[in-house]
Design a protein around this motif. Structure first.
Motif, mmCIF file in Angstrom:
data_model
loop_
_atom_site.group_PDB
_atom_site.id
_atom_site.type_symbol
_atom_site.label_atom_id
_atom_site.label_comp_id
_atom_site.label_asym_id
_atom_site.label_seq_id
_atom_site.Cartn_x
_atom_site.Cartn_y
_atom_site.Cartn_z
ATOM 1 N N LEU A 91 1.161 -0.964 -0.134
ATOM 2 C CA LEU A 91 0.006 -0.166 -0.104
ATOM 3 C C LEU A 91 0.840 1.465 0.167
ATOM 4 O O LEU A 91 1.930 1.335 0.718
ATOM 5 N N HIS A 92 0.572 2.179 -0.455
ATOM 6 C CA HIS A 92 1.502 3.742 -0.527
ATOM 7 C C HIS A 92 -0.365 5.133 -0.311
ATOM 8 O O HIS A 92 -0.941 4.507 -0.471
ATOM 9 N N ARG A 93 0.111 5.971 0.000
ATOM 10 C CA ARG A 93 -0.763 6.875 0.357
ATOM 11 C C ARG A 93 -0.437 8.432 -0.146
ATOM 12 O O ARG A 93 1.293 8.522 0.796
ATOM 13 N N CYS A 127 5.074 9.969 -0.563
ATOM 14 C CA CYS A 127 4.300 8.987 -0.092
ATOM 15 C C CYS A 127 4.677 9.097 1.666
ATOM 16 O O CYS A 127 5.204 8.893 2.102
ATOM 17 N N LEU A 129 3.659 6.598 3.539
ATOM 18 C CA LEU A 129 4.156 5.532 4.731
ATOM 19 C C LEU A 129 5.678 5.653 4.109
ATOM 20 O O LEU A 129 6.216 4.696 4.840
ATOM 21 N N HIS A 130 6.053 5.892 2.883
ATOM 22 C CA HIS A 130 7.486 5.572 2.343
ATOM 23 C C HIS A 130 8.475 7.052 2.562
ATOM 24 O O HIS A 130 8.075 7.598 0.936
ATOM 25 N N MET A 133 10.084 8.383 -1.014
ATOM 26 C CA MET A 133 8.871 8.111 -2.060
ATOM 27 C C MET A 133 8.755 9.502 -2.484
ATOM 28 O O MET A 133 7.472 10.309 -1.899
HETATM 29 CU CU LIG Z 1 4.497 4.489 0.133
#
Ligand SMILES: [Cu+2]
Length: 156
Positions: A91-93, A127, A129-130, A133
């Motif tokens: 998953l990415h946000r 992103c 979450l990461h 990114m």
């Molecule tokens: Cu991500």
């Protein structure tokens, strides 16, 4: 003695009356105007319709670094809608760094909501979450990822 007209004679009278009625004004000829009609200006060409914005789809291909987005930087015009297709396995946000759009979660295999560009100026996204990114729309180059501090344990 009563005289009656034969049908042929009645027809001859009718034709004669009809011709007499159509005789016109007695010899005056009506001249057809010979002056040329004034030139009519060509109508102005209709303005070209504004093309509908194109959709630009960015692939998410990894979970870290600015190479996670392909292409990066993204090239798009004002009015275009940028969407993200998650070709990764997690998953990415995604959010726009200027706060103009929160595209939310993008599950593996899914395509994000679109963000329609209000201008073609350079803008960036990442992103949540990461943290590594990071990507750019219309920037000169892909942004440099920030140092990894991995506050949520998702990796960078
Ligand atoms: Cu991500």
């Amino acid at each position: 003695m009563k005289q009656s007209l034969t049908p042929a004679a009645m027809m001859a009278v009718a034709v004669a009356l009809a011709l007499w009625g159509c005789g016109g004004g007695g010899g005056s000829t009506y001249a057809t105007p010979t002056s040329p009609t004034p030139p009519v200006a060509a109508p102005a060409p209709a303005p070209a319709p504004t093309p509908a914005g194109s959709t630009v789809t960015v692939a998410i291909v990894a979970s870290s670094g600015n190479a996670a987005f392909q292409p990066n930087p993204v090239r798009a015009n004002t009015g275009d809608t940028v969407m993200f297709r998650n070709n990764d396995t997690v998953l990415h946000r995604l959010v726009m760094d200027d706060g103009s759009a929160d595209l939310g979660d993008v599950a593996p295999g899914a395509v994000s909501r679109g963000v329609t560009l209000r201008s073609a100026s350079a803008t960036s996204f990442h992103c949540t979450l990461h943290s590594s990114m990071v990507g750019s729309i219309n920037g000169a180059s892909a942004p440099v990822p920030p140092p990894c501090n991995d506050p949520y344990g998702y990796g960078c």
